[in-house]
Design an enzyme around this catalytic site. Structure first.
Site, PDB file in Angstrom:
ATOM      1  N   ASP A  98      -9.162   9.827   4.998  1.00 13.70           N
ATOM      2  CA  ASP A  98      -9.957  10.772   4.218  1.00 13.70           C
ATOM      3  C   ASP A  98     -10.454  10.122   2.933  1.00 13.70           C
ATOM      4  OD1 ASP A  98      -9.726  13.217   5.817  1.00 13.70           O
ATOM      5  OD2 ASP A  98      -7.607  13.111   5.322  1.00 13.70           O
ATOM      6  N   ASP A 156      -6.905   3.731   4.709  1.00 14.14           N
ATOM      7  CA  ASP A 156      -6.811   5.168   4.482  1.00 14.14           C
ATOM      8  C   ASP A 156      -7.946   5.834   5.268  1.00 14.14           C
ATOM      9  OD1 ASP A 156      -6.148   7.669   3.017  1.00 14.14           O
ATOM     10  OD2 ASP A 156      -8.133   7.320   2.143  1.00 14.14           O
TER      11      ASP A 156
END
Length: 331
Positions: free
Chosen positions: A17, A15
């Protein structure tokens, strides 16, 4: 030498953010950890629910932190959302795009016709986060959805982690349309499978590992896809969230940051810990011992998850436990 978490996997799905960075700042430990993954020859895929940036912009953003990446290593929810539409619609179908230019480009690139108004008779609506969306654009989308258009949401993240704090995410705006239309969208991003399946396929991986900071998207997506996961505490969810997680949002491993990829498996696995003991069950646990606070968290999670889910009170039996619980904000 003990096997590290990375040793058991041929691809790492990261991932962005809250995991690799927060807005314009790299997450602690991220740069050295990712460089070591590359040095080991393990495939990396940056898997983001952010639909507002094209893959090239993600590559440039990573380069600003000193991370080299290629566009093929980036999988976005805009790509996944457009792919879901292309699988369900004939070429040339009109799609009302409620999102950024990056989403428009993905839709157009798969042979569909992006439009902006209900009067253009769209047969589908695709929605992704874009800071410049207006009330009028939401109104056009609502009219199309109420008229029967297929509705695809790139992701359902309610918040977006930044260096300033949590901002409204696409999921918050999805709720606006849900309330206005009484309809539910198909979701392309995490925790649904389209985005993760595309990333795994592009890496040619047989044993991928998902790494993220959000229980409801990253970790739930891994559970949904049947792959192991590592949760890092650099983003949205907290130790308290983790301890009280429902079964479909529970990671296999927990670390402070991405450096956990290179730790021995036994040090990051959610399991009983030699330096900590946990007594009790149900809605109350008692912790005793001394050592790494995250070890205490892993032990507490193992005990809590074996008994159930939801709110739980944790008591300290000694000074070591009190210090750990204070560090974890569980006191």
């Amino acid at each position: 030498m003990s096997a590290t978490l990375l040793d058991g996997h041929d691809a790492v799905l990261l991932d962005l953010d809250g995991t690799v960075y927060r807005g314009g700042e790299a997450a602690p430990g991220a740069l050295e950890a990712i460089r070591e993954v590359h040095r080991r020859g393990v495939a990396v895929r940056y898997v983001t629910n952010n639909a507002s940036k094209p893959a090239r912009a993600v590559v440039d953003h990573l380069a600003a932190f000193g991370l080299e990446a290629e566009e093929r290593e980036v999988s976005t929810s805009a790509q996944a959302g457009a792919a879901v539409l292309a699988e369900k619609l004939p070429a040339g179908s009109r799609v009302l795009v409620l999102g950024a230019p990056a989403l428009v480009a993905e839709v157009e690139g798969l042979g569909l016709e992006p439009v902006r108004e209900f009067a253009e008779e769209p047969v589908a609506v695709v929605q992704g986060l874009f800071a410049e969306l207006t009330y009028g654009q939401f109104a056009e989308a609502a009219l199309a959805i109420r008229a029967g258009a297929l509705w695809v949401a790139c992701n359902g993240d309610r918040t977006l982690p930044t260096e300033r704090g949590l901002l409204p995410g696409n999921g918050a705006l999805v709720e606006l349309l849900r309330a206005a239309t009484d309809q539910d969208p198909l979701v392309a991003g995490k925790p649904e499978r389209p985005l993760l399946d595309r990333a795994v396929s592009s890496a040619g991986a047989g044993d991928p590992l998902m790494v993220g900071d959000r229980l409801d998207t990253d970790i739930a997506g891994a559970v949904h896809a049947g792959m192991p996961s590592l949760m890092v505490l650099t983003g949205v969810n907290t130790p308290r969230d983790l301890l009280e997680a429902v079964p479909e949002q529970r990671p296999d491993h927990v670390a402070a940051d991405l450096r956990g990829l290179h730790a021995p498996v036994a040090e990051v696995a959610v399991a009983e810990q030699s330096s900590w003991s946990v007594r009790g069950g149900g809605d109350e646990l008692e912790l005793a011992g001394a050592g790494d606070a995250l070890g205490a968290l892993r032990a507490l999670c193992a005990a809590r998850w074996a008994a159930g889910a939801g709110p739980v009170r944790v008591r300290a039996a000694d000074d070591g436990a009190r210090a750990a619980l204070r560090s974890l904000d569980l006191d």
